[in-house]
Design a protein around this motif. Structure first.
Motif, PDB file in Angstrom:
ATOM      1  N   TRP A  94       0.841  -1.181   0.000  1.00  0.00           N
ATOM      2  CA  TRP A  94       0.000   0.000   0.000  1.00  0.00           C
ATOM      3  C   TRP A  94       0.878   1.233   0.000  1.00  0.00           C
ATOM      4  O   TRP A  94       2.071   1.165   0.245  1.00  0.00           O
ATOM      5  CB  TRP A  94      -0.979   0.003   1.182  1.00  0.00           C
ATOM      6  CG  TRP A  94      -0.353   0.099   2.521  1.00  0.00           C
ATOM      7  CD1 TRP A  94      -0.142   1.225   3.255  1.00  0.00           C
ATOM      8  CD2 TRP A  94       0.180  -0.960   3.308  1.00  0.00           C
ATOM      9  NE1 TRP A  94       0.468   0.931   4.430  1.00  0.00           N
ATOM     10  CE2 TRP A  94       0.678  -0.407   4.504  1.00  0.00           C
ATOM     11  CE3 TRP A  94       0.296  -2.339   3.127  1.00  0.00           C
ATOM     12  CZ2 TRP A  94       1.273  -1.175   5.495  1.00  0.00           C
ATOM     13  CZ3 TRP A  94       0.883  -3.101   4.122  1.00  0.00           C
ATOM     14  CH2 TRP A  94       1.359  -2.505   5.283  1.00  0.00           C
ATOM     15  N   ASN A  96       1.460   5.021   1.568  1.00  0.00           N
ATOM     16  CA  ASN A  96       1.172   5.967   2.634  1.00  0.00           C
ATOM     17  C   ASN A  96       1.153   7.345   2.000  1.00  0.00           C
ATOM     18  O   ASN A  96       2.188   7.882   1.631  1.00  0.00           O
ATOM     19  CB  ASN A  96       2.244   5.881   3.724  1.00  0.00           C
ATOM     20  CG  ASN A  96       2.016   6.865   4.842  1.00  0.00           C
ATOM     21  OD1 ASN A  96       1.345   7.873   4.683  1.00  0.00           O
ATOM     22  ND2 ASN A  96       2.597   6.564   5.990  1.00  0.00           N
ATOM     23  N   LYS A  97      -0.021   7.928   1.846  1.00  0.00           N
ATOM     24  CA  LYS A  97      -0.153   9.195   1.128  1.00  0.00           C
ATOM     25  C   LYS A  97       0.375  10.389   1.920  1.00  0.00           C
ATOM     26  O   LYS A  97       0.647  11.423   1.358  1.00  0.00           O
ATOM     27  CB  LYS A  97      -1.606   9.412   0.727  1.00  0.00           C
ATOM     28  CG  LYS A  97      -2.058   8.396  -0.290  1.00  0.00           C
ATOM     29  CD  LYS A  97      -3.462   8.624  -0.752  1.00  0.00           C
ATOM     30  CE  LYS A  97      -3.815   7.527  -1.737  1.00  0.00           C
ATOM     31  NZ  LYS A  97      -5.147   7.626  -2.235  1.00  0.00           N
ATOM     32  N   SER A  99       3.317  10.440   3.814  1.00  0.00           N
ATOM     33  CA  SER A  99       4.761  10.562   3.601  1.00  0.00           C
ATOM     34  C   SER A  99       5.181  10.085   2.211  1.00  0.00           C
ATOM     35  O   SER A  99       6.357  10.040   1.907  1.00  0.00           O
ATOM     36  CB  SER A  99       5.522   9.773   4.668  1.00  0.00           C
ATOM     37  OG  SER A  99       5.185   8.401   4.592  1.00  0.00           O
ATOM     38  N   LYS A 101       5.212   7.102   0.805  1.00  0.00           N
ATOM     39  CA  LYS A 101       6.079   5.930   0.848  1.00  0.00           C
ATOM     40  C   LYS A 101       5.254   4.697   0.570  1.00  0.00           C
ATOM     41  O   LYS A 101       4.113   4.588   0.976  1.00  0.00           O
ATOM     42  CB  LYS A 101       6.741   5.793   2.217  1.00  0.00           C
ATOM     43  CG  LYS A 101       7.765   6.869   2.491  1.00  0.00           C
ATOM     44  CD  LYS A 101       8.491   6.597   3.764  1.00  0.00           C
ATOM     45  CE  LYS A 101       9.535   7.672   3.994  1.00  0.00           C
ATOM     46  NZ  LYS A 101      10.266   7.488   5.209  1.00  0.00           N
ATOM     47  N   GLU A 102       5.870   3.756  -0.155  1.00  0.00           N
ATOM     48  CA  GLU A 102       5.217   2.487  -0.411  1.00  0.00           C
ATOM     49  C   GLU A 102       5.652   1.487   0.650  1.00  0.00           C
ATOM     50  O   GLU A 102       6.794   1.488   1.087  1.00  0.00           O
ATOM     51  CB  GLU A 102       5.608   1.955  -1.787  1.00  0.00           C
ATOM     52  CG  GLU A 102       5.041   2.760  -2.929  1.00  0.00           C
ATOM     53  CD  GLU A 102       5.364   2.148  -4.267  1.00  0.00           C
ATOM     54  OE1 GLU A 102       5.297   0.913  -4.387  1.00  0.00           O
ATOM     55  OE2 GLU A 102       5.686   2.916  -5.179  1.00  0.00           O
TER      56      GLU A 102
END
Length: 108
Positions: A94, A96-97, A99, A101-102
């Motif tokens: 998923w 993380n919108k 920061s 980061k995937e």
């Protein structure tokens, strides 16, 4: 200057250059604990000054392709044991919108 002093001075300069790279690119300091970190330093030392580092294109293209292929081969090898062990490999990921980061999880 003694040999030990020269080695310590060289190691210090290596640390400074590696540090600059970490700081400039925001690489987490924990990356120095990666099992891949000492081999890269050894490879650079063995290559010598005449060998140029890989370009961004090479890292994002042919070198990345080789690494992906290596992982695919490893997974195929691993799959051969599934009928004997009853284990499967699953992944989840998923973004993380906040920061940007995937995150990826791999489960066996």
């Amino acid at each position: 200057m003694t040999l030990k002093g020269m080695v310590n001075g060289t190691r210090h300069m290596l640390g400074r250059y590696v540090g600059k790279w970490f700081y400039d690119k925001g690489i987490p300091f924990d990356a120095a604990n990666s099992p891949y970190f000492p081999p890269i330093v050894n490879a650079i030392q063995s290559a010598g000054p005449e060998v140029k580092p890989p370009t961004a294109y090479e890292l994002s293209g042919p070198i990345l392709d080789e690494e992906v292929e290596e992982v695919r081969n490893w997974i195929e090898e691993y799959k051969q044991s599934w009928p004997r062990t009853g284990i499967t490999l699953m992944s989840d990921g998923w973004l993380n919108k906040v920061s940007i980061k995937e995150f990826h999880n791999f489960l066996a």
